[in-house]
Design a protein around this motif. Sequence first.
Motif, PDB file in Angstrom:
ATOM      1  N   THR A   4       0.975  -1.787  -0.428  1.00  0.00           N
ATOM      2  CA  THR A   4       0.023  -0.047   0.070  1.00  0.00           C
ATOM      3  C   THR A   4       0.495   1.412   0.110  1.00  0.00           C
ATOM      4  O   THR A   4       1.710   1.514  -0.043  1.00  0.00           O
ATOM      5  N   ARG A   5       0.110   2.876  -0.665  1.00  0.00           N
ATOM      6  CA  ARG A   5       1.185   4.086  -0.622  1.00  0.00           C
ATOM      7  C   ARG A   5       0.694   4.122   0.865  1.00  0.00           C
ATOM      8  O   ARG A   5       1.305   5.101   0.968  1.00  0.00           O
ATOM      9  N   LEU A   6      -0.095   3.662   1.483  1.00  0.00           N
ATOM     10  CA  LEU A   6      -0.945   5.113   2.814  1.00  0.00           C
ATOM     11  C   LEU A   6      -0.068   3.513   3.972  1.00  0.00           C
ATOM     12  O   LEU A   6      -0.054   2.686   4.266  1.00  0.00           O
ATOM     13  N   ASN A   7       0.775   4.922   4.440  1.00  0.00           N
ATOM     14  CA  ASN A   7       0.871   4.604   6.303  1.00  0.00           C
ATOM     15  C   ASN A   7       0.026   3.802   7.082  1.00  0.00           C
ATOM     16  O   ASN A   7       0.227   2.762   7.505  1.00  0.00           O
ATOM     17  N   ASP A   8      -1.000   4.381   7.614  1.00  0.00           N
ATOM     18  CA  ASP A   8      -2.090   4.340   8.313  1.00  0.00           C
ATOM     19  C   ASP A   8      -2.501   2.875   7.371  1.00  0.00           C
ATOM     20  O   ASP A   8      -2.934   2.262   8.297  1.00  0.00           O
ATOM     21  N   VAL A   9      -3.186   1.812   6.376  1.00  0.00           N
ATOM     22  CA  VAL A   9      -3.379   0.985   5.993  1.00  0.00           C
ATOM     23  C   VAL A   9      -2.702   0.424   6.608  1.00  0.00           C
ATOM     24  O   VAL A   9      -2.843  -1.111   7.167  1.00  0.00           O
ATOM     25  N   ASN A 170       3.345   9.002   1.601  1.00  0.00           N
ATOM     26  CA  ASN A 170       4.470   8.805   0.563  1.00  0.00           C
ATOM     27  C   ASN A 170       4.345   9.808  -0.689  1.00  0.00           C
ATOM     28  O   ASN A 170       4.568   9.445  -2.171  1.00  0.00           O
ATOM     29  N   LEU A 171       4.271  10.548  -0.794  1.00  0.00           N
ATOM     30  CA  LEU A 171       3.999  12.066  -1.983  1.00  0.00           C
ATOM     31  C   LEU A 171       4.753  12.272  -1.556  1.00  0.00           C
ATOM     32  O   LEU A 171       5.400  13.104  -2.370  1.00  0.00           O
TER      33      LEU A 171
END
Length: 580
Positions: A4-9, A170-171
């Motif tokens: 995933t690109r999202l840390n919280d996910v 991660n942007l």
Amino acid sequence: MVTTRLNDVAVSLGSQNTYTMNFLDEDNSWNLLCEKAFTQGNCSAELEEIGKRIAKSCKGLPLAIVVIGGLLAKSNMTREYWEFVAGKVNLLVSSKNDEDCSKILLLSYNHLPIHLKPCFLYMGFFLEDYAIKVADLTESWVVEGFLKPIRGKSLEEVANEYLKDLIERNLILIRERGDIGDIKRCGVHDLLRDLCRRETLKEHFFSVPKSQAVDFSPYEKNDKSKCILYRDKSDGFLLPSPVNGLVDDPKCYHHLLVKFDGFNKEFPIYTKLRRLSLLIYEIWPSVFLSPSLLNYKIWPFVFLSPISQLWNLHTLYIETFSLADEFNLPFEIWEMPQLRHVNVKAHGDGCLPLVTENDRKDFIVLENLHTLVTIHEFRCTEDVVKRIPNMKKLKIKYKYCEREKDWSYYFLHNIANLHKLESLWIDNCGSTFALPYSLKKLELYHCRIPWEDMTVIGSLPNLEILLLYDVEATEHSSLTHEWINPVEGGFRQLKFLLISGIHLKRWRAESIHFPKLEILQLRLMDELEEIPSGIGEIETLRKIELDRCSSSVVESAVEIYEEQQSFGNEDFQLIIESAK
């Protein structure tokens, strides 16, 4: 396995620590490129040097390497074609001809909450590979009006939350961290920067030129480039080039740079101006400014006109190259309620006192003012404290440090009443002063602070950074040369301690006196006998740095290092620049 690109996910999917994928190094980038480009056989010696340049240009991003590798695999493998690819890596990766790649890059942007999109698009206005100062970036977001106010939080705090969110997606990349782990500089990958610029044009994020340079010189010059759009590399902005054309109406310009080098001329009105750079040299011009929509930066500004007319001004930078003896800020700055930051920089021996006298019954409280840097001969009267209740960063400097000076004139005890103050920098103070409990960072230069008074500083509950330069290092000093920490629980949040050029001979401390210390720096400490052995027992300690210290200090530091190694702490660092 889930990616995933999202840390919280990633955090929400399991109890184990998440694995963060780093960018590929040059060797792994080249190996991946070879794997995709040469499905059969190996790379020829003729193409290897070019291929490694191509792999390096992908900046470690596997997606870019895979796309370029696939493109090369379908080519005729000529040197000329590979040279063409090497010069256009970003363009080829983000080309519309590769729908899969474009869709993958757009996913991150399309799924952004609406309030984060303008902040992300703004990254496209910085130079490629530029390491952006976080303070400058968040300040820009504030004055551009990108932020949604949240009750109980300042706009700067909201901006930092936005930045953290974009980093966790991660942007935005972290380019540099401070000594205590705080983020100092950030940036974006080249492909995401290109995405920002494409979406900026598509969504008409800015529809007018962003910069204009004007030279008010007394002489005619053939070089007309000083009166057209330019690339402002000083702060990393990539601004439109002259070939992109100009808008005829100068009132549309958002950014303006004006150079003054000895010629007085009335300044035109730019009603939508957001950034104005005025470089003032030996002679200050007579300038009249009244753009009602000016709300960004003036760097620097000349106050020979009613500055209070700039009622939407947020940030005020002043830099003078004149050798004038004195330069006074105008009283009108107390009448600018939108003002958030005042930053003064003077060359030479110019004195820049802040006007504090008030002969009016009614005055405006500058609730938005958070920064005053650097103010000379600052007087912290009760009137000033009432006007700046939310001050967070204060940098002040005095001409002399004599004890005989009447320091009561400056009311330094009132600094303790700035209850939101987080960062304080003081130079040349010969008097004691009170400090607010909110303080997180304290820098003292050439100040007279008896070491026995360090207990008061140590009692500050939120202090994380303490920097002491030439404290009590003055002739005929009667201050003691011994620092003893007898109080347990002092400096309980301190993470970074720097001591430089101080006549300190003996230092007595245990681990309980600095329970969270991470970094200790000692510079020019040729009189200090040793570093207390208790410092080496601090569990959080990860680095000691020495620069031009006595041999006995170096020996004690080596003992601490060897002890840390025996405990299995291989990450502990000892850095010795040079020794006496």
